[in-house]
Design a protein around this motif. Structure first.
Motif, PDB file in Angstrom:
ATOM      1  N   PHE A 279      58.591  37.480  20.703  1.00 20.67           N
ATOM      2  CA  PHE A 279      57.150  37.388  21.371  1.00 20.67           C
ATOM      3  C   PHE A 279      57.043  35.715  21.865  1.00 20.67           C
ATOM      4  N   ASP A 280      57.642  34.805  21.037  1.00 18.14           N
ATOM      5  CA  ASP A 280      57.550  33.426  21.239  1.00 18.14           C
ATOM      6  C   ASP A 280      58.287  33.305  22.793  1.00 18.14           C
ATOM      7  N   ASP A 281      59.337  34.135  22.867  1.00 21.47           N
ATOM      8  CA  ASP A 281      60.031  33.963  24.253  1.00 21.47           C
ATOM      9  C   ASP A 281      59.077  34.867  25.449  1.00 21.47           C
ATOM     10  N   GLY A 282      58.069  35.328  24.991  1.00 22.93           N
ATOM     11  CA  GLY A 282      57.115  36.075  25.956  1.00 22.93           C
ATOM     12  C   GLY A 282      57.083  37.214  26.365  1.00 22.93           C
ATOM     13  N   ALA A 283      57.713  38.130  25.538  1.00 24.88           N
ATOM     14  CA  ALA A 283      57.661  39.810  25.225  1.00 24.88           C
ATOM     15  C   ALA A 283      56.448  40.000  25.101  1.00 24.88           C
ATOM     16  N   ARG A 284      55.845  41.225  25.858  1.00 28.89           N
ATOM     17  CA  ARG A 284      54.441  41.614  25.550  1.00 28.89           C
ATOM     18  C   ARG A 284      54.640  43.106  26.190  1.00 28.89           C
ATOM     19  N   TYR A 285      53.542  43.887  25.628  1.00 25.46           N
ATOM     20  CA  TYR A 285      53.542  45.384  25.957  1.00 25.46           C
ATOM     21  C   TYR A 285      52.784  45.256  27.199  1.00 25.46           C
ATOM     22  N   ASP A 286      53.242  46.258  28.255  1.00 20.34           N
ATOM     23  CA  ASP A 286      52.429  46.353  29.309  1.00 20.34           C
ATOM     24  C   ASP A 286      51.213  46.947  29.555  1.00 20.34           C
ATOM     25  N   CYS A 287      50.153  45.959  29.819  1.00 18.39           N
ATOM     26  CA  CYS A 287      48.810  46.490  29.573  1.00 18.39           C
ATOM     27  C   CYS A 287      48.325  47.380  30.785  1.00 18.39           C
ATOM     28  N   SER A 288      49.291  47.779  31.605  1.00 17.94           N
ATOM     29  CA  SER A 288      48.695  48.575  32.735  1.00 17.94           C
ATOM     30  C   SER A 288      49.086  50.038  32.474  1.00 17.94           C
ATOM     31  N   LEU A 289      49.783  50.154  31.237  1.00 18.49           N
ATOM     32  CA  LEU A 289      50.248  51.470  30.816  1.00 18.49           C
ATOM     33  C   LEU A 289      49.333  51.965  29.565  1.00 18.49           C
ATOM     34  N   MET A 290      48.828  53.119  29.847  1.00 17.62           N
ATOM     35  CA  MET A 290      48.035  53.899  28.677  1.00 17.62           C
ATOM     36  C   MET A 290      48.846  54.548  27.586  1.00 17.62           C
ATOM     37  N   ASN A 291      49.982  54.990  28.008  1.00 17.93           N
ATOM     38  CA  ASN A 291      51.016  55.480  26.912  1.00 17.93           C
ATOM     39  C   ASN A 291      52.442  55.084  27.128  1.00 17.93           C
ATOM     40  N   THR A 292      53.339  55.428  26.468  1.00 17.43           N
ATOM     41  CA  THR A 292      54.626  55.090  26.685  1.00 17.43           C
ATOM     42  C   THR A 292      54.943  53.239  26.721  1.00 17.43           C
ATOM     43  N   GLN A 293      53.978  52.605  26.258  1.00 16.06           N
ATOM     44  CA  GLN A 293      53.984  51.112  26.299  1.00 16.06           C
ATOM     45  C   GLN A 293      55.319  50.736  25.471  1.00 16.06           C
ATOM     46  N   ASP A 294      55.505  51.501  24.379  1.00 12.67           N
ATOM     47  CA  ASP A 294      56.498  50.776  23.540  1.00 12.67           C
ATOM     48  C   ASP A 294      57.742  51.390  24.254  1.00 12.67           C
ATOM     49  N   TYR A 295      58.120  52.319  24.885  1.00  8.81           N
ATOM     50  CA  TYR A 295      59.305  52.694  25.538  1.00  8.81           C
ATOM     51  C   TYR A 295      59.653  51.446  26.517  1.00  8.81           C
ATOM     52  N   TYR A 296      58.711  51.314  27.442  1.00  8.74           N
ATOM     53  CA  TYR A 296      58.875  50.186  28.437  1.00  8.74           C
ATOM     54  C   TYR A 296      59.258  48.788  27.980  1.00  8.74           C
ATOM     55  N   LEU A 297      58.737  48.310  26.553  1.00 11.76           N
ATOM     56  CA  LEU A 297      59.069  47.316  25.866  1.00 11.76           C
ATOM     57  C   LEU A 297      60.678  47.378  25.360  1.00 11.76           C
ATOM     58  N   TRP A 298      60.913  48.533  24.879  1.00 11.64           N
ATOM     59  CA  TRP A 298      62.423  48.553  24.261  1.00 11.64           C
ATOM     60  C   TRP A 298      63.322  48.328  25.594  1.00 11.64           C
ATOM     61  N   VAL A 299      63.048  48.825  26.884  1.00 14.85           N
ATOM     62  CA  VAL A 299      63.836  48.934  28.005  1.00 14.85           C
ATOM     63  C   VAL A 299      64.089  47.308  28.312  1.00 14.85           C
ATOM     64  N   GLU A 300      62.924  46.744  28.430  1.00 10.91           N
ATOM     65  CA  GLU A 300      62.840  45.398  28.731  1.00 10.91           C
ATOM     66  C   GLU A 300      63.587  44.586  27.745  1.00 10.91           C
ATOM     67  N   LEU A 301      63.392  44.778  26.401  1.00 12.65           N
ATOM     68  CA  LEU A 301      64.132  44.065  25.396  1.00 12.65           C
ATOM     69  C   LEU A 301      65.673  44.422  25.607  1.00 12.65           C
ATOM     70  N   CYS A 302      65.947  45.487  25.925  1.00 14.76           N
ATOM     71  CA  CYS A 302      67.409  45.905  26.214  1.00 14.76           C
ATOM     72  C   CYS A 302      67.887  45.202  27.373  1.00 14.76           C
ATOM     73  N   ALA A 303      67.271  45.233  28.292  1.00 17.09           N
ATOM     74  CA  ALA A 303      67.861  44.443  29.393  1.00 17.09           C
ATOM     75  C   ALA A 303      67.989  42.953  28.975  1.00 17.09           C
ATOM     76  N   LYS A 304      67.197  42.402  28.359  1.00 13.68           N
ATOM     77  CA  LYS A 304      67.310  41.126  28.032  1.00 13.68           C
ATOM     78  C   LYS A 304      68.280  40.533  26.866  1.00 13.68           C
ATOM     79  N   GLU A 305      68.892  41.783  26.586  1.00 16.53           N
ATOM     80  CA  GLU A 305      69.875  41.767  25.476  1.00 16.53           C
ATOM     81  C   GLU A 305      69.368  41.299  23.920  1.00 16.53           C
TER      82      GLU A 305
END
Length: 285
Positions: free
Chosen positions: A178-204
């Motif tokens: 989170f210090d690096d700037g990762a956050r949940y996508d506020c535009s989503l009302m569900n599946t927020q966690d999955y989008y976060l995992w995908v982004e973290l995966c893309a950033k290794e």
């Protein structure tokens, strides 16, 4: 044993629905504050929506504790992602916090959960996010099944299009995520966690799961109602996003995404059967 030269302070993020069952919520909070953990735990709480009298009384009672931080809201409904981001920003103000953990307001963390997760992160300094297995229980706390996820970073990322890599309420993050700037996508009302995992995966960032069953995950009477056609379409879009973002648009992944969409649009009895009996990594009690 913990490394005495490193902070082991854990900030726990819990967003509570205004009309949450007070008994469930009180039990969830107690399970966080009564951990068998040698380090320090601070629970960050916020209500999403107008709180019931019982929830307000519970928060007021907890507000004076040194191990609880209450973020009072104006009663508006912003959604889980926005509330979690608020709590993340608040927790990061404490420079001693080394780890941030998730917790839902109707689940129950077993006493050894934080001890096991922090010990694992100390022993595996390259791992950024670690989850655990769960015991799925019904509204009356009867055990239904066990859900254990893949453990290694390699397998979690290999299967990420086909299934979520974590049981979301069990995860613990290093604060650097989170210090690096990762956050949940506020535009989503569900599946927020999955989008976060995908982004973290893309950033290794590096993932892992413990096989231990360290959280009782509540499947309430309305659990399957929540998994209706809107959620099905959102999950389908999430899988398409993952395939594009991670360059995993293979035939097998596409077939799987469409198959899951059709299953999720099928009659409820078939959805219940599939959820309880066909998921990989789940054992019936």
């Amino acid at each position: 044993m913990f490394d005495l030269n490193e902070s082991n302070k854990v900030g726990v993020l819990m967003s509570v629905m205004g009309q949450e069952n007070v008994t469930y919520c009180e039990s969830a909070i107690a399970s966080v504050l009564e951990q068998d953990f040698q380090g320090e735990v601070v629970l960050y709480l916020v209500v999403d929506g107008m709180p019931s009298g019982g929830i307000k009384d519970l928060f007021d009672k907890l507000a004076g504790r040194p191990d609880v931080v209450v973020l009072y809201s104006d009663g508006s409904r912003l959604g889980l992602a926005a509330r979690l981001n608020q709590l993340i920003d608040l927790a990061l103000m404490d420079r001693e916090i080394a780890y941030l953990a998730r917790m839902d307001s109707d689940d129950f963390s077993l006493p050894s959960r934080f001890e096991r997760q922090v010990q694992y992160l100390l022993a595996n300094p390259t791992v950024d996010v670690v989850g655990t297995g769960v015991i799925e229980v019904d509204a009356n706390d009867r055990e239904l099944s066990y859900k254990v996820m893949d453990e290694s970073d390699e397998l979690l990322k290999k299967h990420i299009v086909r299934k979520c890599p974590f049981n979301h309420p069990t995860v613990m993050f290093r604060r650097r995520v989170f210090d690096d700037g990762a956050r949940y996508d506020c535009s989503l009302m569900n599946t927020q966690d999955y989008y976060l995992w995908v982004e973290l995966c893309a950033k290794e960032y590096v993932f892992a799961n413990l096989p231990d069953l360290l959280l009782r995950f509540r499947i309430g009477n309305n659990f399957y109602k929540k998994r209706g056609w809107r959620k099905a379409l959102n999950d389908f879009r999430a899988k398409l996003f993952a395939m594009r973002r991670l360059k995993k648009t293979g035939l097998v992944n596409c077939f799987y995404a469409f198959s899951i969409l059709l299953l999720r649009l099928s009659p409820r009895w078939l959805q219940v059967f599939a959820y309880r009996y066909l998921r990989k990594g789940v054992e019936r009690v």
